[in-house]
Design an enzyme around this catalytic site. Structure first.
Site, PDB file in Angstrom:
ATOM      1  N   LEU A 115       0.834  -1.195   0.000  1.00 46.17           N
ATOM      2  CA  LEU A 115       0.000   0.000   0.000  1.00 46.17           C
ATOM      3  C   LEU A 115       0.869   1.244   0.000  1.00 46.17           C
ATOM      4  CD1 LEU A 115      -2.672  -1.085   2.654  1.00 46.17           C
ATOM      5  CD2 LEU A 115      -2.731  -1.357   0.165  1.00 46.17           C
ATOM      6  N   CYS A 116       0.470   2.183  -0.850  1.00 41.38           N
ATOM      7  CA  CYS A 116       1.196   3.451  -0.935  1.00 41.38           C
ATOM      8  C   CYS A 116       0.583   4.437   0.049  1.00 41.38           C
ATOM      9  CB  CYS A 116       1.106   4.003  -2.360  1.00 41.38           C
ATOM     10  SG  CYS A 116       1.905   5.610  -2.569  1.00 41.38           S
TER      11      CYS A 116
END
Length: 281
Positions: A86-87
């Protein structure tokens, strides 16, 4: 391999999060690798994730806390792509923005906050509230069965790497890291009669009571196959016939026979009287 500073810092954080876990969050490092942490977020009330059990991993770099971890959520949620990095500002996508003062509890609290928002980023997905509620209902099943299958599924490049969980592992990884939760999930599935292959409730069993052999015998005549109301009517007729006498059943025949006999006798007597009168003349 973790540096002594990372090991010391993560050991301290594990003691702190165990003693005072943040709301809806539990986490621990893997026994084999202190850099690999496993967390479970419980879906907060008044959200589409209410009651859901969301399992994921934090993979810390050897020089933590001077660099952030890779963050993944393995349980399908309708919010993130399963087992995908996840960014986030607190993840390894943005190492320059990471604050060394942030701890595991800070990271997971930020993840939960982001999850319950609608902000989009790399690794997040769009879904309706109804779809996310359906995912929440099946999270326990998915975690403890690996989605109901033991076959390994193909993965995109973004789901590969350290910390990724292969689809369809039969729940082996979750079971090894969360044995107490896995046991609770198994009991829950039995109580709710959840099909371990599909995650859906099994068809309800018929509640209609079965008749005992004696009762069944009342519905079937010996040597016959008639059952139900027909038997009651037929048996009633038999009982009525047995209860009546022969005279009662044939009284109208006897009355008619008596009338015919009377007419016949009268006719014979009348013919005899006419013959006698003719002979006298």
């Amino acid at each position: 391999m973790a540096t002594p500073a990372a090991t010391k810092r993560l050991t301290k954080e594990y003691a702190a999060i165990t003693k005072s876990p943040p709301p809806y969050i539990i986490a621990h490092p893997s026994e084999k690798n202190i850099l690999e942490w496993h967390y479970v977020l419980t879906g907060p009330p008044d959200t589409p994730y209410d009651g859901g059990q969301y399992w994921g991993t934090l993979m810390f770099p050897p020089d933590y806390p001077f660099a952030p971890p890779a963050i993944r959520m393995h349980t399908p949620s309708g919010r993130f792509q399963p087992s995908t990095r996840l960014c986030l500002s607190i993840s390894d996508f943005h190492p320059k923005s990471f604050n060394p003062a942030w701890e595991v509890s800070t990271i997971l609290t930020g993840l939960l906050s982001f999850m319950t928002s609608e902000e989009m980023t790399t690794g997040s997905v769009r879904a309706s509230e109804h779809e996310r509620k359906l995912f929440a209902q099946r999270t326990r099943w998915w975690n403890s069965t690996g989605g109901g299958s033991k076959q390994t599924g193909t993965q995109s490049s973004n789901t590969r790497g350290i910390g990724a969980i292969k689809a369809g592992d039969g729940g082996a990884k979750f079971r090894s890291e969360w044995p107490e939760l896995d046991e609770e999930n198994s009991k829950w599935m039995k109580e709710k009669r959840i099909n371990p292959q599909t995650g859906l409730p099994l068809p309800a069993q018929s509640s209609q009571p079965h008749c005992s052999p004696d009762m069944a015998g009342l519905r079937r005549r010996p040597g016959g196959s008639t059952t139900g109301v027909g038997v009651v009517v037929q048996e009633g007729r038999v009982a009525r016939d047995v209860g009546q006498s022969w005279l009662g059943r044939n009284k109208w025949k006897m009355v008619l026979g008596a009338i015919l006999s009377y007419i016949l006798v009268a006719r014979i007597l009348g013919d005899g009287a006419v013959t006698a009168a003719t002979t006298a003349h």
